[in-house]
Design a protein around this motif. Structure first.
Motif, PDB file in Angstrom:
ATOM      1  N   ILE A  37       0.870  -1.187   0.000  1.00  0.00           N
ATOM      2  CA  ILE A  37       0.000   0.000   0.000  1.00  0.00           C
ATOM      3  C   ILE A  37       0.898   1.225   0.000  1.00  0.00           C
ATOM      4  CG2 ILE A  37      -1.768   1.270   1.256  1.00  0.00           C
ATOM      5  CD1 ILE A  37      -2.589  -1.388   2.541  1.00  0.00           C
ATOM      6  N   ASP A  38       0.737   2.069  -1.010  1.00  0.00           N
ATOM      7  CA  ASP A  38       1.465   3.333  -1.096  1.00  0.00           C
ATOM      8  C   ASP A  38       0.468   4.460  -0.885  1.00  0.00           C
ATOM      9  OD1 ASP A  38       3.955   2.200  -1.710  1.00  0.00           O
ATOM     10  OD2 ASP A  38       3.367   1.979  -3.815  1.00  0.00           O
ATOM     11  N   THR A  39       0.721   5.313   0.104  1.00  0.00           N
ATOM     12  CA  THR A  39      -0.181   6.431   0.387  1.00  0.00           C
ATOM     13  C   THR A  39       0.605   7.567   1.026  1.00  0.00           C
ATOM     14  OG1 THR A  39      -2.254   7.052   1.463  1.00  0.00           O
ATOM     15  CG2 THR A  39      -0.843   5.537   2.661  1.00  0.00           C
ATOM     16  N   LYS A  40      -0.032   8.693   1.151  1.00  0.00           N
ATOM     17  CA  LYS A  40       0.580   9.841   1.815  1.00  0.00           C
ATOM     18  C   LYS A  40       0.157   9.842   3.289  1.00  0.00           C
ATOM     19  CE  LYS A  40       0.878  12.757  -2.241  1.00  0.00           C
ATOM     20  NZ  LYS A  40       2.304  12.851  -2.387  1.00  0.00           N
ATOM     21  N   LEU A  46      -6.131   9.963   8.038  1.00  0.00           N
ATOM     22  CA  LEU A  46      -7.578  10.083   7.851  1.00  0.00           C
ATOM     23  C   LEU A  46      -8.241   8.701   7.825  1.00  0.00           C
ATOM     24  CD1 LEU A  46      -9.815  12.160   7.374  1.00  0.00           C
ATOM     25  CD2 LEU A  46      -9.465  11.844   4.936  1.00  0.00           C
ATOM     26  N   GLY A  47      -7.596   7.750   7.159  1.00  0.00           N
ATOM     27  CA  GLY A  47      -8.121   6.379   7.148  1.00  0.00           C
ATOM     28  C   GLY A  47      -8.136   5.769   8.535  1.00  0.00           C
ATOM     29  N   LEU A  49      -8.383   7.437  11.311  1.00  0.00           N
ATOM     30  CA  LEU A  49      -9.440   8.134  12.054  1.00  0.00           C
ATOM     31  C   LEU A  49     -10.810   7.527  11.734  1.00  0.00           C
ATOM     32  CD1 LEU A  49     -10.190  10.556  13.896  1.00  0.00           C
ATOM     33  CD2 LEU A  49     -10.502  11.858  11.801  1.00  0.00           C
ATOM     34  N   PHE A  50     -11.075   7.274  10.466  1.00  0.00           N
ATOM     35  CA  PHE A  50     -12.343   6.644  10.083  1.00  0.00           C
ATOM     36  C   PHE A  50     -12.459   5.231  10.665  1.00  0.00           C
ATOM     37  CE2 PHE A  50     -12.684   9.613   6.303  1.00  0.00           C
ATOM     38  CZ  PHE A  50     -13.753  10.312   6.854  1.00  0.00           C
ATOM     39  N   PHE A  51     -11.367   4.493  10.657  1.00  0.00           N
ATOM     40  CA  PHE A  51     -11.391   3.147  11.230  1.00  0.00           C
ATOM     41  C   PHE A  51     -11.684   3.191  12.733  1.00  0.00           C
ATOM     42  CE2 PHE A  51      -9.222  -0.390  13.337  1.00  0.00           C
ATOM     43  CZ  PHE A  51      -9.919  -1.442  12.768  1.00  0.00           C
ATOM     44  N   ALA A  52     -11.061   4.142  13.437  1.00  0.00           N
ATOM     45  CA  ALA A  52     -11.298   4.268  14.884  1.00  0.00           C
ATOM     46  C   ALA A  52     -12.751   4.654  15.167  1.00  0.00           C
ATOM     47  CB  ALA A  52     -10.343   5.298  15.481  1.00  0.00           C
ATOM     48  N   ALA A  53     -13.300   5.563  14.343  1.00  0.00           N
ATOM     49  CA  ALA A  53     -14.703   5.955  14.530  1.00  0.00           C
ATOM     50  C   ALA A  53     -15.640   4.772  14.263  1.00  0.00           C
ATOM     51  CB  ALA A  53     -15.052   7.120  13.609  1.00  0.00           C
ATOM     52  N   PHE A  54     -15.329   3.985  13.250  1.00  0.00           N
ATOM     53  CA  PHE A  54     -16.140   2.803  12.940  1.00  0.00           C
ATOM     54  C   PHE A  54     -16.075   1.786  14.075  1.00  0.00           C
ATOM     55  CE2 PHE A  54     -16.407  -1.489  11.112  1.00  0.00           C
ATOM     56  CZ  PHE A  54     -17.716  -1.447  10.631  1.00  0.00           C
ATOM     57  N   ALA A  55     -14.865   1.563  14.594  1.00  0.00           N
ATOM     58  CA  ALA A  55     -14.703   0.603  15.701  1.00  0.00           C
ATOM     59  C   ALA A  55     -15.439   1.086  16.947  1.00  0.00           C
ATOM     60  CB  ALA A  55     -13.225   0.391  16.002  1.00  0.00           C
ATOM     61  N   ALA A  56     -15.400   2.386  17.223  1.00  0.00           N
ATOM     62  CA  ALA A  56     -16.114   2.925  18.381  1.00  0.00           C
ATOM     63  C   ALA A  56     -17.626   2.767  18.208  1.00  0.00           C
ATOM     64  CB  ALA A  56     -15.757   4.399  18.583  1.00  0.00           C
TER      65      ALA A  56
END
Length: 131
Positions: A37-40, A46-47, A49-56
């Motif tokens: 996976i290549d990303t900035k 941001l990804g 953060l979205f994963f943490a919000a989904f898990a919560a």
């Protein structure tokens, strides 16, 4: 004053972290089990953060499902108690008016719902006396 200082300090730290992230043009490469996976950095954060919000949210939903039987049982018991108190107060009002049939019916209902002789004792005595 302390709260304002704490708020300003946290805000300054967040702004500094945002500026630092914006200045980091580097890409991040993650290699795991044959995947690449290549990303900035900002996109990765941001990804995350979205994963943490989904898990919560998933955790909150699980707690809600697990706690539902207890809440329903508590609500049912509260409703039963309120009905018992209503029968008790209406029974005492019926004693005052002299309606003996209603007193007996409400005394029985209050005893069944409240299951506490210390609360329903006076009404039960009045019902027995009226017979």
């Amino acid at each position: 004053m302390r709260r304002l200082g704490g708020f300003l300090l946290v805000t300054a730290l967040l702004v500094m972290a945002g500026v630092w992230l914006a200045d980091q043009p580097d890409e991040i490469t993650i290699r795991w089990q044959g995947w690449r996976i290549d990303t900035k950095m900002p996109i990765l954060l941001l990804g995350l953060l979205f994963f943490a919000a989904f898990a919560a949210g998933l955790g909150r939903m699980a707690r809600s499902v697990v706690g539902a039987p207890g809440r329903l049982s508590g609500a049912r018991q509260t409703k039963r108690t309120l009905k018992g108190y209503r029968a008790l107060s209406e029974g005492l009002a019926a004693v005052a008016t002299g309606d003996t049939r209603r007193v007996a019916r409400l005394a029985h209902q209050a005893e069944k719902l409240l299951k506490d002789p210390s609360l329903t004792g006076l009404l039960s005595v009045q019902a027995a006396r009226a017979r």
